[in-house]
Design a protein around this motif. Structure first.
Motif, PDB file in Angstrom:
ATOM      1  N   MET A 183      59.415  42.922  57.543  1.00  0.00           N
ATOM      2  CA  MET A 183      59.224  44.241  58.125  1.00  0.00           C
ATOM      3  C   MET A 183      60.508  44.760  58.759  1.00  0.00           C
ATOM      4  O   MET A 183      60.880  45.932  58.593  1.00  0.00           O
ATOM      5  N   HIS A 184      61.218  43.898  59.486  1.00  0.00           N
ATOM      6  CA  HIS A 184      62.437  44.333  60.155  1.00  0.00           C
ATOM      7  C   HIS A 184      63.507  44.747  59.148  1.00  0.00           C
ATOM      8  O   HIS A 184      64.235  45.718  59.370  1.00  0.00           O
ATOM      9  N   CYS A 185      63.609  44.023  58.038  1.00  0.00           N
ATOM     10  CA  CYS A 185      64.573  44.411  57.002  1.00  0.00           C
ATOM     11  C   CYS A 185      64.150  45.715  56.334  1.00  0.00           C
ATOM     12  O   CYS A 185      64.983  46.601  56.092  1.00  0.00           O
ATOM     13  N   ALA A 186      62.855  45.849  56.029  1.00  0.00           N
ATOM     14  CA  ALA A 186      62.369  47.062  55.371  1.00  0.00           C
ATOM     15  C   ALA A 186      62.526  48.286  56.254  1.00  0.00           C
ATOM     16  O   ALA A 186      62.692  49.404  55.754  1.00  0.00           O
ATOM     17  N   ALA A 187      62.495  48.086  57.572  1.00  0.00           N
ATOM     18  CA  ALA A 187      62.598  49.193  58.520  1.00  0.00           C
ATOM     19  C   ALA A 187      64.034  49.470  58.954  1.00  0.00           C
ATOM     20  O   ALA A 187      64.266  50.354  59.783  1.00  0.00           O
ATOM     21  N   GLY A 188      64.989  48.724  58.413  1.00  0.00           N
ATOM     22  CA  GLY A 188      66.373  48.943  58.796  1.00  0.00           C
ATOM     23  C   GLY A 188      66.733  48.403  60.155  1.00  0.00           C
ATOM     24  O   GLY A 188      67.752  48.789  60.735  1.00  0.00           O
ATOM     25  N   ARG A 244      64.815  50.449  50.186  1.00  0.00           N
ATOM     26  CA  ARG A 244      64.817  51.905  50.081  1.00  0.00           C
ATOM     27  C   ARG A 244      63.736  52.495  50.966  1.00  0.00           C
ATOM     28  O   ARG A 244      62.625  51.970  51.044  1.00  0.00           O
ATOM     29  N   ILE A 245      64.078  53.578  51.630  1.00  0.00           N
ATOM     30  CA  ILE A 245      63.100  54.448  52.275  1.00  0.00           C
ATOM     31  C   ILE A 245      63.077  55.718  51.443  1.00  0.00           C
ATOM     32  O   ILE A 245      64.070  56.455  51.398  1.00  0.00           O
ATOM     33  N   GLY A 246      61.967  55.966  50.737  1.00  0.00           N
ATOM     34  CA  GLY A 246      61.963  57.028  49.744  1.00  0.00           C
ATOM     35  C   GLY A 246      62.961  56.681  48.655  1.00  0.00           C
ATOM     36  O   GLY A 246      62.878  55.617  48.044  1.00  0.00           O
ATOM     37  N   THR A 247      63.936  57.553  48.436  1.00  0.00           N
ATOM     38  CA  THR A 247      64.985  57.270  47.456  1.00  0.00           C
ATOM     39  C   THR A 247      66.303  56.893  48.114  1.00  0.00           C
ATOM     40  O   THR A 247      67.319  56.751  47.425  1.00  0.00           O
ATOM     41  N   ALA A 293      58.432  53.331  50.732  1.00  0.00           N
ATOM     42  CA  ALA A 293      59.500  52.368  50.951  1.00  0.00           C
ATOM     43  C   ALA A 293      59.338  51.235  49.951  1.00  0.00           C
ATOM     44  O   ALA A 293      58.239  50.965  49.470  1.00  0.00           O
ATOM     45  N   ALA A 294      60.437  50.564  49.644  1.00  0.00           N
ATOM     46  CA  ALA A 294      60.384  49.450  48.706  1.00  0.00           C
ATOM     47  C   ALA A 294      61.533  48.503  48.978  1.00  0.00           C
ATOM     48  O   ALA A 294      62.630  48.915  49.364  1.00  0.00           O
ATOM     49  N   VAL A 295      61.266  47.216  48.777  1.00  0.00           N
ATOM     50  CA  VAL A 295      62.319  46.206  48.795  1.00  0.00           C
ATOM     51  C   VAL A 295      62.315  45.530  47.430  1.00  0.00           C
ATOM     52  O   VAL A 295      61.257  45.344  46.814  1.00  0.00           O
ATOM     53  N   THR A 296      63.496  45.167  46.958  1.00  0.00           N
ATOM     54  CA  THR A 296      63.633  44.564  45.634  1.00  0.00           C
ATOM     55  C   THR A 296      64.533  43.339  45.722  1.00  0.00           C
ATOM     56  O   THR A 296      65.665  43.439  46.220  1.00  0.00           O
ATOM     57  N   ASP A 297      64.016  42.191  45.290  1.00  0.00           N
ATOM     58  CA  ASP A 297      64.771  40.934  45.269  1.00  0.00           C
ATOM     59  C   ASP A 297      65.442  40.667  46.618  1.00  0.00           C
ATOM     60  O   ASP A 297      66.604  40.254  46.692  1.00  0.00           O
ATOM     61  N   LEU A 298      64.695  40.880  47.682  1.00  0.00           N
ATOM     62  CA  LEU A 298      65.252  40.784  49.032  1.00  0.00           C
ATOM     63  C   LEU A 298      65.336  39.329  49.480  1.00  0.00           C
ATOM     64  O   LEU A 298      64.350  38.589  49.417  1.00  0.00           O
TER      65      LEU A 298
END
Length: 260
Positions: free
Chosen positions: A65-70, A80-83, A19-24
């Motif tokens: 974490m909540h944003c990264a987990a949707g 992104r989760i994976g791609t 998983a990845a977050v970019t400029d969040l």
């Protein structure tokens, strides 16, 4: 690493990234009550790695974490989760992605009291209309030490045993990533150490990816790396952490807060 870097830890290439977050970025409220929870945060969570997220109260770690987990929306940037880019999913697709590719462990065990331990563990698969891989299920149940408790309902289990059920539930669908929000917060030190050991073993033995928010330096010491947030920005990273090193870093945050 300092706050002047705007909290950016460059994401690793897509290959090997769970998983990845970019400029969040994420804000709450408006006007004088506006609060910046996340300020252009970029970070990748590598496959097969245990990452702990730490920082002072209100720094944005749970929001990240909540944003990264949707589980929460964001104002700008990407997740992104994976791609798979979460920003392009509708509610139905997002629900399906969380169900099929993400595992969750919360401070509150979130078990259904009328179901047995086994039924709680397999509940995500039941909802998805999928059968459990019996060999994998047996392996997960054995790893968390629940083989003799599968017929018990939550009310018949200790807090530590209930959280073991929650860990097994998070792992049973072989998710791309498991997110834990203070997963040992309601447990005594012994039960908490057991849960953390299970999470670490799931990474080392099963190749699972785990991301955990915690305020506890001892808990962070089980991780492969710790990332630190302050004022909505990523400001530091520690590889192969120990509780003492993490505690020293957290004390530095307290000192800065008192002198600012």
């Amino acid at each position: 690493m300092t706050a002047e870097l705007r909290g950016t830890l460059a994401p690793h290439p897509a290959n090997g990234t769970a998983a990845a977050v970019t400029d969040l970025s994420k804000t709450y409220g408006g006007g004088e009550t506006r609060v910046v929870a996340l300020d252009q945060v970029s970070i990748a969570f590598r496959e097969g790695e245990f990452t702990a997220i730490m920082g002072p109260s209100g720094c944005g770690k749970s929001t990240l974490m909540h944003c990264a987990a949707g589980l929460d929306s964001f104002d700008a940037g990407s997740v992104r989760i994976g791609t798979t880019e979460l920003g392009g999913l509708d509610d139905r697709q997002l629900t399906q992605l969380r169900r099929d590719r993400i595992g969750f462990i919360f401070q509150a065990f979130n078990l259904l009291p009328t179901l047995t331990a086994l039924e709680n563990i397999t509940l995500p698969l039941t909802i998805a209309g999928r059968r459990a891989d019996r060999q994998w299920l047996d392996h997960v149940v054995s790893m968390v030490g629940l083989s003799r408790r599968l017929d018990h309902r939550p009310g018949q289990l200790s807090g530590g045993q209930q959280q073991r059920v929650a860990v097994a539930r998070a792992l049973v669908s072989r998710p791309a990533i498991v997110f834990g929000d203070e997963p040992t917060g309601n447990l005594d030190s012994r039960a908490g150490a057991e849960i953390l050991g299970f999470l670490r073993d799931s990474v080392r033995e099963l190749g699972q990816t785990v991301v955990m928010v915690t305020h506890d330096p001892v808990a962070a010491g089980y991780a492969d790396r710790v990332v630190f947030l302050a004022d909505g920005r990523l400001v530091d990273e520690m590889v192969r952490p120990t509780p003492d090193r993490v505690l020293d870093r957290m004390k530095a945050f307290d000192t800065r807060a008192r002198t600012s």
